[in-house]
Design a protein around this motif. Structure first.
Motif, PDB file in Angstrom:
ATOM      1  N   ASP A 219      93.263 -15.289  14.917  1.00 31.00           N
ATOM      2  CA  ASP A 219      93.958 -16.114  15.904  1.00 31.00           C
ATOM      3  C   ASP A 219      94.472 -15.290  17.076  1.00 31.00           C
ATOM      4  OD1 ASP A 219      93.544 -18.610  14.778  1.00 31.00           O
ATOM      5  OD2 ASP A 219      95.364 -18.547  13.547  1.00 31.00           O
ATOM      6  N   LEU A 220      94.913 -14.061  16.816  1.00 30.99           N
ATOM      7  CA  LEU A 220      95.348 -13.206  17.922  1.00 30.99           C
ATOM      8  C   LEU A 220      94.201 -12.964  18.890  1.00 30.99           C
ATOM      9  CD1 LEU A 220      97.280 -11.286  19.395  1.00 30.99           C
ATOM     10  CD2 LEU A 220      96.537  -9.475  17.827  1.00 30.99           C
ATOM     11  N   VAL A 221      93.015 -12.691  18.370  1.00 28.61           N
ATOM     12  CA  VAL A 221      91.860 -12.440  19.243  1.00 28.61           C
ATOM     13  C   VAL A 221      91.538 -13.674  20.082  1.00 28.61           C
ATOM     14  CG1 VAL A 221      89.379 -11.980  19.261  1.00 28.61           C
ATOM     15  CG2 VAL A 221      90.886 -10.606  17.831  1.00 28.61           C
ATOM     16  N   ARG A 222      91.624 -14.842  19.488  1.00 21.97           N
ATOM     17  CA  ARG A 222      91.366 -16.068  20.258  1.00 21.97           C
ATOM     18  C   ARG A 222      92.370 -16.218  21.386  1.00 21.97           C
ATOM     19  NH1 ARG A 222      90.023 -20.865  16.017  1.00 21.97           N
ATOM     20  NH2 ARG A 222      89.743 -22.019  17.963  1.00 21.97           N
ATOM     21  N   VAL A 223      93.612 -15.831  21.131  1.00 23.83           N
ATOM     22  CA  VAL A 223      94.637 -15.887  22.180  1.00 23.83           C
ATOM     23  C   VAL A 223      94.311 -14.899  23.297  1.00 23.83           C
ATOM     24  CG1 VAL A 223      97.051 -15.339  22.688  1.00 23.83           C
ATOM     25  CG2 VAL A 223      96.478 -16.745  20.696  1.00 23.83           C
ATOM     26  N   LEU A 224      94.018 -13.646  22.936  1.00 24.08           N
ATOM     27  CA  LEU A 224      93.745 -12.623  23.943  1.00 24.08           C
ATOM     28  C   LEU A 224      92.509 -12.972  24.769  1.00 24.08           C
ATOM     29  CD1 LEU A 224      94.452  -9.380  21.854  1.00 24.08           C
ATOM     30  CD2 LEU A 224      95.920 -10.425  23.591  1.00 24.08           C
ATOM     31  N   GLN A 225      91.489 -13.503  24.120  1.00 26.05           N
ATOM     32  CA  GLN A 225      90.241 -13.803  24.831  1.00 26.05           C
ATOM     33  C   GLN A 225      90.327 -15.078  25.656  1.00 26.05           C
ATOM     34  OE1 GLN A 225      87.090 -13.492  21.885  1.00 26.05           O
ATOM     35  NE2 GLN A 225      87.003 -11.270  22.140  1.00 26.05           N
ATOM     36  N   SER A 226      91.403 -15.837  25.487  1.00 29.50           N
ATOM     37  CA  SER A 226      91.595 -17.009  26.348  1.00 29.50           C
ATOM     38  C   SER A 226      91.773 -16.601  27.804  1.00 29.50           C
ATOM     39  CB  SER A 226      92.815 -17.816  25.884  1.00 29.50           C
ATOM     40  OG  SER A 226      94.030 -17.126  26.187  1.00 29.50           O
ATOM     41  N   ALA A 227      92.137 -15.325  28.032  1.00 28.46           N
ATOM     42  CA  ALA A 227      92.355 -14.831  29.402  1.00 28.46           C
ATOM     43  C   ALA A 227      91.052 -14.724  30.193  1.00 28.46           C
ATOM     44  CB  ALA A 227      93.065 -13.483  29.360  1.00 28.46           C
ATOM     45  N   LYS A 228      89.908 -14.925  29.555  1.00 27.54           N
ATOM     46  CA  LYS A 228      88.644 -14.959  30.293  1.00 27.54           C
ATOM     47  C   LYS A 228      88.550 -16.197  31.169  1.00 27.54           C
ATOM     48  CE  LYS A 228      86.110 -12.404  26.723  1.00 27.54           C
ATOM     49  NZ  LYS A 228      85.001 -12.439  25.731  1.00 27.54           N
ATOM     50  N   ALA A 229      89.332 -17.213  30.822  1.00 27.58           N
ATOM     51  CA  ALA A 229      89.319 -18.457  31.597  1.00 27.58           C
ATOM     52  C   ALA A 229      89.983 -18.253  32.956  1.00 27.58           C
ATOM     53  CB  ALA A 229      90.041 -19.557  30.824  1.00 27.58           C
ATOM     54  N   LYS A 230      89.654 -19.123  33.893  1.00 21.19           N
ATOM     55  CA  LYS A 230      90.289 -19.124  35.208  1.00 21.19           C
ATOM     56  C   LYS A 230      90.882 -20.507  35.456  1.00 21.19           C
ATOM     57  CE  LYS A 230      87.260 -15.638  37.288  1.00 21.19           C
ATOM     58  NZ  LYS A 230      86.322 -15.328  38.387  1.00 21.19           N
ATOM     59  N   PRO A 231      92.189 -20.618  35.586  1.00 17.14           N
ATOM     60  CA  PRO A 231      93.155 -19.523  35.484  1.00 17.14           C
ATOM     61  C   PRO A 231      93.373 -19.110  34.036  1.00 17.14           C
ATOM     62  CG  PRO A 231      94.324 -21.589  35.697  1.00 17.14           C
ATOM     63  CD  PRO A 231      92.861 -21.923  35.836  1.00 17.14           C
ATOM     64  N   SER A 232      93.849 -17.888  33.857  1.00 16.18           N
ATOM     65  CA  SER A 232      94.186 -17.419  32.518  1.00 16.18           C
ATOM     66  C   SER A 232      95.450 -18.131  32.038  1.00 16.18           C
ATOM     67  CB  SER A 232      94.431 -15.909  32.536  1.00 16.18           C
ATOM     68  OG  SER A 232      94.984 -15.495  31.296  1.00 16.18           O
ATOM     69  N   PRO A 233      95.437 -18.654  30.810  1.00 15.41           N
ATOM     70  CA  PRO A 233      96.644 -19.326  30.305  1.00 15.41           C
ATOM     71  C   PRO A 233      97.709 -18.347  29.804  1.00 15.41           C
ATOM     72  CG  PRO A 233      94.937 -19.367  28.645  1.00 15.41           C
ATOM     73  CD  PRO A 233      94.316 -18.728  29.867  1.00 15.41           C
ATOM     74  N   ILE A 234      97.378 -17.059  29.772  1.00 15.31           N
ATOM     75  CA  ILE A 234      98.333 -16.056  29.283  1.00 15.31           C
ATOM     76  C   ILE A 234      98.408 -14.877  30.243  1.00 15.31           C
ATOM     77  CG2 ILE A 234      97.835 -16.631  26.873  1.00 15.31           C
ATOM     78  CD1 ILE A 234      96.325 -13.862  26.748  1.00 15.31           C
TER      79      ILE A 234
ATOM     80  N   GLU B 106      96.378 -25.389  24.307  1.00 18.42           N
ATOM     81  CA  GLU B 106      96.844 -26.553  25.057  1.00 18.42           C
ATOM     82  C   GLU B 106      96.963 -26.226  26.541  1.00 18.42           C
ATOM     83  OE1 GLU B 106     100.697 -29.550  25.263  1.00 18.42           O
ATOM     84  OE2 GLU B 106     100.084 -28.695  23.333  1.00 18.42           O
ATOM     85  N   ARG B 107      97.483 -25.047  26.852  1.00 19.12           N
ATOM     86  CA  ARG B 107      97.570 -24.632  28.253  1.00 19.12           C
ATOM     87  C   ARG B 107      96.164 -24.474  28.844  1.00 19.12           C
ATOM     88  NH1 ARG B 107     102.426 -23.444  29.845  1.00 19.12           N
ATOM     89  NH2 ARG B 107     101.691 -22.358  31.699  1.00 19.12           N
ATOM     90  N   LEU B 108      95.267 -23.959  28.037  1.00 21.29           N
ATOM     91  CA  LEU B 108      93.891 -23.772  28.474  1.00 21.29           C
ATOM     92  C   LEU B 108      93.241 -25.117  28.803  1.00 21.29           C
ATOM     93  CD1 LEU B 108      91.752 -21.477  28.744  1.00 21.29           C
ATOM     94  CD2 LEU B 108      91.083 -21.980  26.388  1.00 21.29           C
ATOM     95  N   ALA B 109      93.435 -26.088  27.929  1.00 17.05           N
ATOM     96  CA  ALA B 109      92.849 -27.420  28.144  1.00 17.05           C
ATOM     97  C   ALA B 109      93.398 -28.090  29.399  1.00 17.05           C
ATOM     98  CB  ALA B 109      93.107 -28.290  26.920  1.00 17.05           C
ATOM     99  N   LYS B 110      94.643 -27.796  29.726  1.00 11.80           N
ATOM    100  CA  LYS B 110      95.273 -28.394  30.906  1.00 11.80           C
ATOM    101  C   LYS B 110      94.998 -27.598  32.178  1.00 11.80           C
ATOM    102  CE  LYS B 110      99.190 -30.443  28.403  1.00 11.80           C
ATOM    103  NZ  LYS B 110     100.667 -30.390  28.225  1.00 11.80           N
ATOM    104  N   GLY B 111      94.331 -26.447  32.038  1.00 10.68           N
ATOM    105  CA  GLY B 111      94.074 -25.611  33.205  1.00 10.68           C
ATOM    106  C   GLY B 111      95.320 -24.955  33.752  1.00 10.68           C
ATOM    107  N   GLU B 112      96.290 -24.673  32.867  1.00 11.39           N
ATOM    108  CA  GLU B 112      97.555 -24.081  33.287  1.00 11.39           C
ATOM    109  C   GLU B 112      97.523 -22.559  33.157  1.00 11.39           C
ATOM    110  OE1 GLU B 112     100.501 -27.780  32.002  1.00 11.39           O
ATOM    111  OE2 GLU B 112     100.305 -26.031  30.684  1.00 11.39           O
ATOM    112  N   GLY B 113      98.273 -21.889  34.009  1.00 11.55           N
ATOM    113  CA  GLY B 113      98.430 -20.445  33.932  1.00 11.55           C
ATOM    114  C   GLY B 113      99.544 -20.082  32.976  1.00 11.55           C
TER     115      GLY B 113
END
Length: 439
Positions: free
Chosen positions: A212-227, A263-270
């Protein structure tokens, strides 16, 4: 799912600090652990002191020992702005200005009552367990602690990955130490017989949290990054890099964190900052080196005020490089502990560190590399200018260099850092516009 909690700080009573629910949960976990530590004597619990890089929390728990991490205590003192007085106290005792300020904060804290963040006295450790992973200072630090506490000391020596790979001989060498030195010492100190099946169960739990930690860290590949993978990442790595890896609490925390981030990722939130949502993402950075803790919020604000988010950082890998594939393996329990220690960031050669940073810049589509060089941390700072030039050369992305310290407020110059950051962001803008810029 996503909730935000506001705290009023004593230093700035008119301002509210915003935290994600996961940050609040992490803070509560840490507070609970400090309560257990400071109540150890009364409860009849024994304590092992160890360090974050290569720490053997799953093994420590097999002996019913509580894990106390001196550099985490120094970080807590930095965040609470008490470390400055502790550093000065250590220097009065005779420690040089050039000594790691984690060490001086710890030594000064002991000299001034050895109080934990909850205001209660830390227990004396029953055993010092050093998993040596590339930082020579840790060895000298434990010599000082051994002199202070007169307790048993055991060292697990980790070969340096100078050639960039883990060999069978390295693993065998470490497993031999575990069997012949570390485990017998922990059995003797604790009075608990080692049970390898108990270790396997803890390692199974570690793997779930690591996923789960890796999934969180790799979420930053998205634009915008949620983390924010540096400033926010400090909260995220706390439980798994310390006293909670291998526990159900860690599994629950990282599941909760992952759901919050998704959830932040799905909403496109930073990312959420201490002042609320960051707003529009303008710059994506990879950061090398630890942060400054005495001015942590001020340092972070210099980034998010400019729309800069850190999408990957080396510092959040000091306790494990999980996003490159490592997981604790319960089917080979002692070997996996050895491989874990061998692979942490502080035990990696400069070429390996450069490869990692280049990979992050390319994979996370970052605008460039920023190095925060820590005055008193040779383990991180040695070779950073060389690393910076090589990363620039290989990625074609601009890099910059700022300087501060871990927990010594004397070496945080807000004006200098802010000026350098503003110049760096201008450099990125010029690079985007196709203007040739000198690093």
């Amino acid at each position: 799912m996503t909730t935000q909690t506001k705290f009023v700080t004593s230093r700035a009573p008119a301002k509210e600090v915003v935290k994600d629910a996961s940050m609040v949960k992490q803070k509560e976990m840490m507070a609970s652990h400090y309560d257990r530590l400071t109540g150890a004597s009364e409860a009849g619990d024994k304590v092992a002191a160890t360090f974050v890089p290569g720490n053997l929390n799953e093994l420590i728990m097999c002996f019913d020992l509580l894990n106390n991490l001196p550099e985490v205590n120094a970080i807590q003192n930095g965040l609470r702005r008490t470390s400055g007085s502790y550093v000065l106290e250590a220097e009065k005792i005779g420690h040089s200005e050039d000594v790691c300020t984690y060490v001086k904060s710890d030594i000064g804290m002991m000299a001034k009552g050895n109080l934990a963040p909850n205001g209660k006295k830390f227990p004396n450790p029953d055993v010092l367990l050093l998993s040596y992973t590339g930082c020579f200072t840790f060895m000298k630090w434990f010599e000082l602690l051994r002199e202070q506490y007169k307790c048993e000391t055991v060292m697990l020596h980790t070969p340096y990955m100078g050639d960039g790979k883990i060999t069978k001989n390295m693993v065998d060498y470490m497993v031999k130490q575990l069997k012949e030195e570390v485990i017998p010492t922990l059995e003797r100190v604790s009075g608990v017989k080692f049970d390898i099946d108990r270790l396997r169960e803890y390692l199974k739990k570690s793997t779930k949290a690591e996923d789960d930690l890796v999934r969180v860290l790799q979420s930053a590949k998205a634009k915008p990054s949620p983390i924010d993978a540096y400033f926010g990442g400090i909260y995220y790595i706390g439980p798994i890099f310390g006293a909670f890896r291998g526990t159900q609490d860690a599994i629950d925390y990282y599941r909760f964190l992952r759901e919050e981030v998704e959830e932040r990722l799905a909403k496109g939130e930073g990312p959420v900052t201490p002042d609320g949502d960051m707003g529009k993402e303008k710059y994506r950075l990879v950061v090398e080196g630890p942060p400054n803790y005495t001015n942590f919020r001020q340092f972070w604000k210099m980034f998010y005020d400019e729309g800069a988010v850190v999408v990957a950082s080396s510092y959040t890998k000091v306790g494990g490089v999980y996003d490159f594939g490592f997981r604790h393996d319960p089917d080979k329990p002692l070997e996996t502990l050895a491989e874990y220690c061998l692979g942490v960031y502080t035990n990696r050669s400069l070429p390996m560190r450069i490869d990692m940073l280049v990979n992050y810049i390319n994979e996370y589509e970052a605008d460039g590399l920023l190095i925060n060089s820590i005055k008193s941390c040779n383990s991180f700072s040695a070779g950073q200018l060389l690393m910076m030039r090589e990363v620039e050369k290989r990625t074609g992305k601009p890099a910059a260099f700022v300087e501060s310290d871990l927990v010594d407020p004397r070496y945080f110059s807000a004006a200098n850092i802010k000026n350098r950051l503003e110049s760096y962001f201008q450099m990125i803008d010029q690079k985007r516009a196709g203007v040739d810029v000198a690093a």
